[in-house]
Design a protein around this motif. Structure first.
Motif, short mmCIF file in Angstrom:
data_model
loop_
_atom_site.label_atom_id
_atom_site.label_comp_id
_atom_site.label_asym_id
_atom_site.label_seq_id
_atom_site.Cartn_x
_atom_site.Cartn_y
_atom_site.Cartn_z
N VAL A 1 0.84 -1.21 0.00
CA VAL A 1 0.00 0.00 0.00
C VAL A 1 0.86 1.25 0.00
N PHE A 2 1.89 1.30 0.84
CA PHE A 2 2.72 2.50 0.92
C PHE A 2 3.65 2.64 -0.28
N SER A 3 3.85 1.55 -1.02
CA SER A 3 4.67 1.66 -2.23
C SER A 3 3.98 2.50 -3.31
N THR A 4 2.67 2.66 -3.20
CA THR A 4 1.97 3.48 -4.19
C THR A 4 2.40 4.95 -4.13
N LEU A 5 2.92 5.38 -2.98
CA LEU A 5 3.41 6.75 -2.88
C LEU A 5 4.59 6.99 -3.82
N LEU A 6 5.32 5.92 -4.15
CA LEU A 6 6.43 6.01 -5.09
C LEU A 6 6.06 5.55 -6.48
N LEU A 7 5.19 4.55 -6.57
CA LEU A 7 4.83 4.01 -7.88
C LEU A 7 3.88 4.92 -8.65
N LEU A 8 3.05 5.64 -7.93
CA LEU A 8 2.07 6.52 -8.58
C LEU A 8 2.22 7.95 -8.04
N PRO A 9 3.34 8.60 -8.33
CA PRO A 9 3.56 9.94 -7.76
C PRO A 9 2.57 10.97 -8.27
N ASP A 10 2.13 10.84 -9.53
CA ASP A 10 1.20 11.83 -10.08
C ASP A 10 -0.16 11.76 -9.38
N ALA A 11 -0.55 10.56 -8.96
CA ALA A 11 -1.84 10.40 -8.28
C ALA A 11 -1.75 10.66 -6.78
N MET A 12 -0.52 10.51 -6.24
CA MET A 12 -0.37 10.61 -4.78
C MET A 12 -0.04 12.02 -4.28
N TRP A 13 0.63 12.82 -5.12
CA TRP A 13 1.11 14.13 -4.67
C TRP A 13 0.60 15.23 -5.59
N GLN A 14 0.35 16.38 -4.98
CA GLN A 14 -0.08 17.53 -5.78
C GLN A 14 1.07 18.03 -6.65
N PRO A 15 0.78 18.57 -7.84
CA PRO A 15 1.85 18.88 -8.81
C PRO A 15 2.83 19.95 -8.35
N HIS A 16 2.37 20.99 -7.68
CA HIS A 16 3.25 22.09 -7.29
C HIS A 16 3.32 22.25 -5.77
N SER A 17 3.15 21.15 -5.07
CA SER A 17 3.17 21.20 -3.61
C SER A 17 3.55 19.82 -3.07
N PRO A 18 4.26 19.79 -1.95
CA PRO A 18 4.60 18.48 -1.36
C PRO A 18 3.43 17.83 -0.63
N ALA A 19 2.28 18.47 -0.64
CA ALA A 19 1.13 17.92 0.06
C ALA A 19 0.52 16.78 -0.75
N PRO A 20 0.03 15.76 -0.06
CA PRO A 20 -0.59 14.64 -0.79
C PRO A 20 -1.96 15.01 -1.33
N THR A 21 -2.36 14.34 -2.38
CA THR A 21 -3.71 14.51 -2.91
C THR A 21 -4.70 13.75 -2.02
N MET A 22 -5.96 13.75 -2.44
CA MET A 22 -6.95 13.01 -1.67
C MET A 22 -6.62 11.51 -1.65
N GLU A 23 -6.16 10.98 -2.78
CA GLU A 23 -5.76 9.57 -2.81
C GLU A 23 -4.52 9.33 -1.95
N GLY A 24 -3.59 10.30 -1.96
CA GLY A 24 -2.41 10.18 -1.12
C GLY A 24 -2.75 10.21 0.35
N GLN A 25 -3.69 11.05 0.73
CA GLN A 25 -4.13 11.08 2.13
C GLN A 25 -4.80 9.76 2.52
N TYR A 26 -5.49 9.16 1.56
CA TYR A 26 -6.12 7.86 1.80
C TYR A 26 -5.09 6.79 2.14
N VAL A 27 -3.91 6.92 1.52
CA VAL A 27 -2.83 5.96 1.80
C VAL A 27 -2.10 6.32 3.09
N VAL A 28 -1.80 7.60 3.28
CA VAL A 28 -1.00 8.02 4.43
C VAL A 28 -1.71 7.72 5.75
N LYS A 29 -3.01 7.79 5.76
CA LYS A 29 -3.73 7.56 7.02
C LYS A 29 -3.59 6.13 7.54
N ASN A 30 -3.06 5.25 6.70
CA ASN A 30 -2.85 3.87 7.15
C ASN A 30 -1.75 3.74 8.19
#
Length: 229
Positions: free
Chosen positions: A177-206
């Motif tokens: 699950v946490f590997s998706t933060l690296l495998l899918l960076p476009d879906a996990m992180w906002q383009p011009h910010s280090p903040a996670p997207t909604m999908e990234g927050q869904y993963v981080v809360k684990n």
């Protein structure tokens, strides 16, 4: 010169001397001492501050006393109930933790059995596709993830002999699950910010689930060590 000295006249012999008049000194009437319970001043003072009879005063104070006793009793009963609840939770804390995580995993696993029912369905499939290099069909991947999460949930809920295999499967699954933060960076992180997207927050809360299962695993393996001594 002749000195004239007045000599007192003596009564003639045989005469009875007159008794000297008795001098009586009139003593003034005693003035009442201030603060004593007698006298007109005390009458005025007592009249200015009338007091209720003793039975009436007792009846007026009774409701206040009863209310205070009721409040103290309620506070004591509430404190005892909280202490009993805290003791119960402390005695069953590890079981409570593993069962809550098991319910969460079981619920999300069952959702993946139904198409488009899970909000993380496509995200999980995309990450699993990358990890398997696209050699496994998406339908098989989705059903496999659903079965894995459901089995982990059942193992955590039931415990006993299923607990250790469920914990091992849980930590392996969390690695994926946490590997998706690296495998899918476009879906996990906002383009011009280090903040996670909604999908990234869904993963981080684990991380919360990982921390809970670490506590459960430490208790389980620690208990096994004590048992074998």
């Amino acid at each position: 010169m002749r000195s004239h000295t007045a000599e007192p006249s003596l009564p003639p012999p045989g005469a009875t001397p007159h008794a000297r008049p008795h001098l009586s000194i009139a003593t003034p009437a005693s003035t009442p001492v201030s603060g004593s319970g007698s006298g007109p001043d005390s009458t005025v003072a007592s009249a200015s501050a009338p007091r209720a009879p003793a039975p009436e005063r007792a009846a007026a104070a009774a409701p206040t006393t009863a209310t205070a006793v009721t409040a103290v009793t309620a506070v004591t009963a509430g404190a005892q109930a909280l202490n009993r609840l805290a003791a119960y939770i402390n005695a069953h804390s590890h079981a409570l933790l593993r069962m809550t995580v098991g319910i969460v995993f079981f619920g999300f696993g069952v959702l993946k059995l139904f198409p488009s029912a899970s909000p993380a369905e496509q995200l999980a499939v995309d990450a699993a596709t990358k990890m398997t290099l696209g050699m496994v069909p998406e339908t098989v991947l989705l059903l496999s993830l659903a079965a894995l999460e459901t089995a982990i949930g059942i193992g955590l809920i039931v415990g006993r002999r299923l607990l250790r295999p469920a914990l091992v499967a849980f930590f392996l699954h969390m690695g994926g699950v946490f590997s998706t933060l690296l495998l899918l960076p476009d879906a996990m992180w906002q383009p011009h910010s280090p903040a996670p997207t909604m999908e990234g927050q869904y993963v981080v809360k684990n991380v919360v689930l990982v921390a809970v299962c670490l506590v459960v695993a430490a208790h389980e393996w620690g208990r096994g060590t004590v048992r074998h001594r």
